[in-house]
Motif scaffolding. Structure first.
Motif, PDB file in Angstrom:
ATOM      1  N   SER A 210       0.831  -1.211   0.000  1.00 10.82           N
ATOM      2  CA  SER A 210       0.000   0.000   0.000  1.00 10.82           C
ATOM      3  C   SER A 210       0.861   1.255   0.000  1.00 10.82           C
ATOM      4  N   THR A 214       1.193   3.983  -3.043  1.00 12.64           N
ATOM      5  CA  THR A 214       0.938   5.396  -2.737  1.00 12.64           C
ATOM      6  C   THR A 214       2.096   6.255  -3.216  1.00 12.64           C
ATOM      7  N   THR A 275      -7.667   6.409   1.673  1.00  9.72           N
ATOM      8  CA  THR A 275      -7.825   5.663   0.416  1.00  9.72           C
ATOM      9  C   THR A 275      -9.183   5.937  -0.212  1.00  9.72           C
ATOM     10  N   MET A 312      -2.363   8.608   3.567  1.00  9.05           N
ATOM     11  CA  MET A 312      -2.146   7.186   3.277  1.00  9.05           C
ATOM     12  C   MET A 312      -0.695   6.794   3.514  1.00  9.05           C
ATOM     13  N   ILE A 369      -4.091   3.834  -6.852  1.00  9.59           N
ATOM     14  CA  ILE A 369      -4.937   4.003  -5.666  1.00  9.59           C
ATOM     15  C   ILE A 369      -5.963   2.878  -5.560  1.00  9.59           C
TER      16      ILE A 369
END
Length: 391
Positions: A210, A214, A275, A312, A369
């Motif tokens: 993640s 990002t 998110t 994020m 994303i």
């Protein structure tokens, strides 16, 4: 002054990258080469930094953080001084690699210190440091231009050397943390065993992914924004600078908000909320460019999108760091290396999908994303599965 000191240590990287940008043409003339050769020093610096993080992360877990900070600042200062005396482009490029490599020793330990200070509220500390550190790439080119008014390009690297030396003095006198003397917090694992521990820890891989995705979305923006604003929308440099600064301002505001409320809601919830809003803004960014609307709409979509990416990023990193007690240096090395590595693919991918419009840039950000959202959904499913099986 502990947090500003840690932020100042991390800032050696953006300062080393951005301060000499205004001097690139001058460097090319001084070395008798073209600007494209000097521009290679950026990629070389990023490669050296990534390799340095991979090398020094596990070492920091074994020998402690403070020796790495001291080693990194001494090496960065000495090599910056030598850079100022470079006579050929070959010397310059080699020294830039070494400058990045040894500088990574000082910066790779900072997230571990933040975790030590803030504990369960690590995301709050990460937000504070990110907030301070974001000022570095904003002011670095201006500082570089000012230095060029006073002297030539050599002076830029002398200033970097002095900056690191000053930080070294502050670190030697002011940086005193329990982990610097507590041997029980040191890892006894080997170099490769430390990396195995990080990658095999339950609930880590999807959060690392993640954070990397990002970062990829952010690198897409950094790479494409000059082209999008100045070529697609035909805006002048002054307006581009204002719009770029507004997006940095959104990142800073997001970090302020995150630092105030993350203690109440937790990093996982903040990551999910970030998110969600990033997905909405990214969809909007694609649509306004598919329908070829005015640049005002792109700006309106980018501001919340960049703020959501900031939330994020710090929370994904904080979740990963909270999984480790003795391997925070190794975890930081993994996060940093993967981020720089995947971030470097943004340029080639944007070139591959080039259409002369802003649609590829917006689409790549949206895809990244959506993949973060998929990672979070899968992570929640895995967590529920492990809870059921444990019961």
């Amino acid at each position: 002054m502990l947090l500003p000191m840690l932020a100042a240590i991390v800032a050696i990287t953006p300062l080393a990258i951005d301060m000499y940008l205004p001097a690139m043409s001058t460097l090319a003339k001084g070395f008798g080469t073209d600007v494209t050769m000097v521009q290679q020093s950026l990629s070389i610096y990023l490669a050296g930094y990534a390799l340095g993080m991979l090398t020094f992360g596990p070492i920091a877990d074994r020998v402690g953080r403070k020796p790495l900070v001291i080693t990194g600042l001494i090496g960065f200062s000495v090599i910056s001084l030598l850079l100022g005396f470079s006579q050929t482009i070959e010397q310059f490029l080699i020294l830039r690699f070494l400058q990045a490599f040894i500088g990574a020793a000082a910066t790779v330990v900072v997230p571990g210190y933040i975790k030590e200070i803030y504990g369960d509220n690590t995301a709050k500390g990460m937000s504070y440091v990110s907030l301070i550190m974001m000022l570095a790439p904003l002011i670095a080119p201006t500082i570089g231009s000012f230095i060029l008014e006073l002297g030539d390009w050599h002076l830029i690297f002398f200033v970097l050397s002095f900056y690191a030396a000053l930080l070294l003095i502050i670190v030697l006198t002011k940086l005193k943390m329990p982990s610097d003397t507590d041997l029980e917090q040191r890892s006894q694992k080997s170099f490769f065993r430390s990396y195995y521990t990080v990658f095999s820890r339950q609930g880590v891989k999807l959060h690392i992914t993640s954070g990397v995705l990002t970062s990829f979305a952010f690198f897409c923006y950094l790479t494409a924004s000059p082209f999008v604003y100045m070529e697609v929308f035909e805006l002048d440099k002054s307006l581009f600078a204002i719009l770029f600064s507004s997006n940095v301002g959104a990142l800073m505001l997001a970090n302020i908000v995150n630092s105030r409320i993350v203690s109440r809601y937790g990093s996982k919830r903040m990551l999910h909320v970030g998110t969600f809003f990033a997905t909405i803004a990214a969809i909007g960014l694609v649509l306004v460019n598919v329908f070829d609307l005015s640049y005002h709409f792109t700006v309106i979509m980018l501001i919340p999108l960049m703020g959501a990416l900031g939330i994020m990023s710090v929370n994904a990193d904080a979740i990963v760091l909270m999984k480790f007690k003795q391997e925070t240096g190794t975890a930081t090395a993994v996060i940093g290396t993967l981020r720089f590595g995947f971030g470097a693919t943004a340029g080639p991918l944007l070139a591959y999908f080039y259409t002369g419009t802003a649609v590829p840039f917006a689409s790549l950000m949206l895809v990244a994303i959506l993949m973060v959202a998929a990672c979070q959904i899968l992570q929640n499913y895995q967590s529920k599965y492990h809870t059921l099986t444990d019961n």
